[in-house]
Design an enzyme around this catalytic site. Sequence first.
Site, short mmCIF file in Angstrom:
data_model
loop_
_atom_site.label_atom_id
_atom_site.label_comp_id
_atom_site.label_asym_id
_atom_site.label_seq_id
_atom_site.Cartn_x
_atom_site.Cartn_y
_atom_site.Cartn_z
N ASP A 9 0.89 -1.15 0.00
CA ASP A 9 0.00 0.00 0.00
C ASP A 9 0.94 1.22 0.00
O ASP A 9 2.11 1.11 0.38
CB ASP A 9 -0.84 -0.05 1.28
CG ASP A 9 -1.64 1.19 1.49
OD1 ASP A 9 -2.36 1.58 0.57
OD2 ASP A 9 -1.54 1.78 2.59
N ASP A 11 0.06 5.10 0.81
CA ASP A 11 -0.13 6.04 1.92
C ASP A 11 -0.22 5.30 3.24
O ASP A 11 -1.07 4.43 3.42
CB ASP A 11 -1.42 6.84 1.72
CG ASP A 11 -1.30 7.82 0.58
OD1 ASP A 11 -0.17 8.27 0.32
OD2 ASP A 11 -2.33 8.14 -0.04
P1 B16 Z 1 -6.67 10.02 -4.01
P2 B16 Z 1 -3.59 4.16 -0.12
C1 B16 Z 1 -5.46 6.08 -0.19
O1 B16 Z 1 -4.17 5.63 -0.49
C2 B16 Z 1 -5.46 6.99 1.04
O2 B16 Z 1 -5.09 6.25 2.19
C3 B16 Z 1 -6.84 7.53 1.23
O3 B16 Z 1 -6.86 8.40 2.35
C4 B16 Z 1 -7.29 8.29 -0.03
O4 B16 Z 1 -8.60 8.78 0.10
C5 B16 Z 1 -7.20 7.34 -1.23
O5 B16 Z 1 -5.88 6.82 -1.32
C6 B16 Z 1 -7.57 8.00 -2.54
O6 B16 Z 1 -6.60 8.98 -2.80
O7 B16 Z 1 -7.67 11.07 -3.65
O8 B16 Z 1 -5.25 10.52 -4.10
O9 B16 Z 1 -7.07 9.24 -5.26
O10 B16 Z 1 -3.50 4.11 1.38
O11 B16 Z 1 -4.54 3.13 -0.70
O12 B16 Z 1 -2.24 4.17 -0.78
MG MG Z 2 -2.82 3.17 3.32
#
Ligand code: B16
Ligand code: MG
Length: 211
Positions: A9, A11
């Site tokens: 993953d 974030d």
């Molecule tokens: P975006 P991951 C996720 O990343 C985040 O944890 C989450 O907080 C966010 O809403 C989601 O990506 C979508 O992100 O707006 O940049 O498309 O943890 O799956 O790497």
């Molecule tokens: Mg994450």
Amino acid sequence: MKYEAVIFDLDGVICHTDKYHFQAWKALADKLGIYFDETINNRLRGVSRMESLEIILERYDGTLTDEEKTRYADEKNDIYKELLKQMSPADLSPEVKDTLDQLRARGVKLAIGSSSKNARFILGQIGLGDYFDAISDGNNITNSKPDPEVFVKAAEFLGIPAGKCLVVEDAEAGIQAATAGGMDSAAMGDAARYHIATYDMDSFADLLNIV
Ligand code: B16
Ligand code: MG
């Protein structure tokens, strides 16, 4: 070697963008007069952008059309992307880089499985633009975690069976997604508190003992 590939993953695992998500959602929530705090922000971990907006709108009195929702999600993303420009290779911890390098040296394939549509931009900012063998992200899926699609696609891109992949996640929904995809999982941070993964990690370097 127990696993042929590790799917990370992004974030909360490779890097931390929660504070930028928080700032951007807070700016939007303030504009709409919606209460928003760190506790609500925690519920957005691993959740898609539109699902995140729906969680924020739980405290909104009015109703919004689908067009308005899309416009507000875009607005949040513009603020978020502007904040991401501050990120640099200094936001990649030496422990994370060192562990990735050691796994790679053992011949393990490395992939990203992220819900984010900004994953490639973030990887570029922290100096990992060309690093991974495959990237599966919010742009190539229709169902977000806990659906396994993002990890199943990552395994497909790598050409490695699910049973030989380990998923590393910080979100409960991400661990559920790995299990649903027939993959073992290693939990970090928030996800490790639920004890639902195959392994709970104390530090990123623990992966060297798991894989
Ligand atoms: P975006 P991951 C996720 O990343 C985040 O944890 C989450 O907080 C966010 O809403 C989601 O990506 C979508 O992100 O707006 O940049 O498309 O943890 O799956 O790497
Ligand atoms: Mg994450």
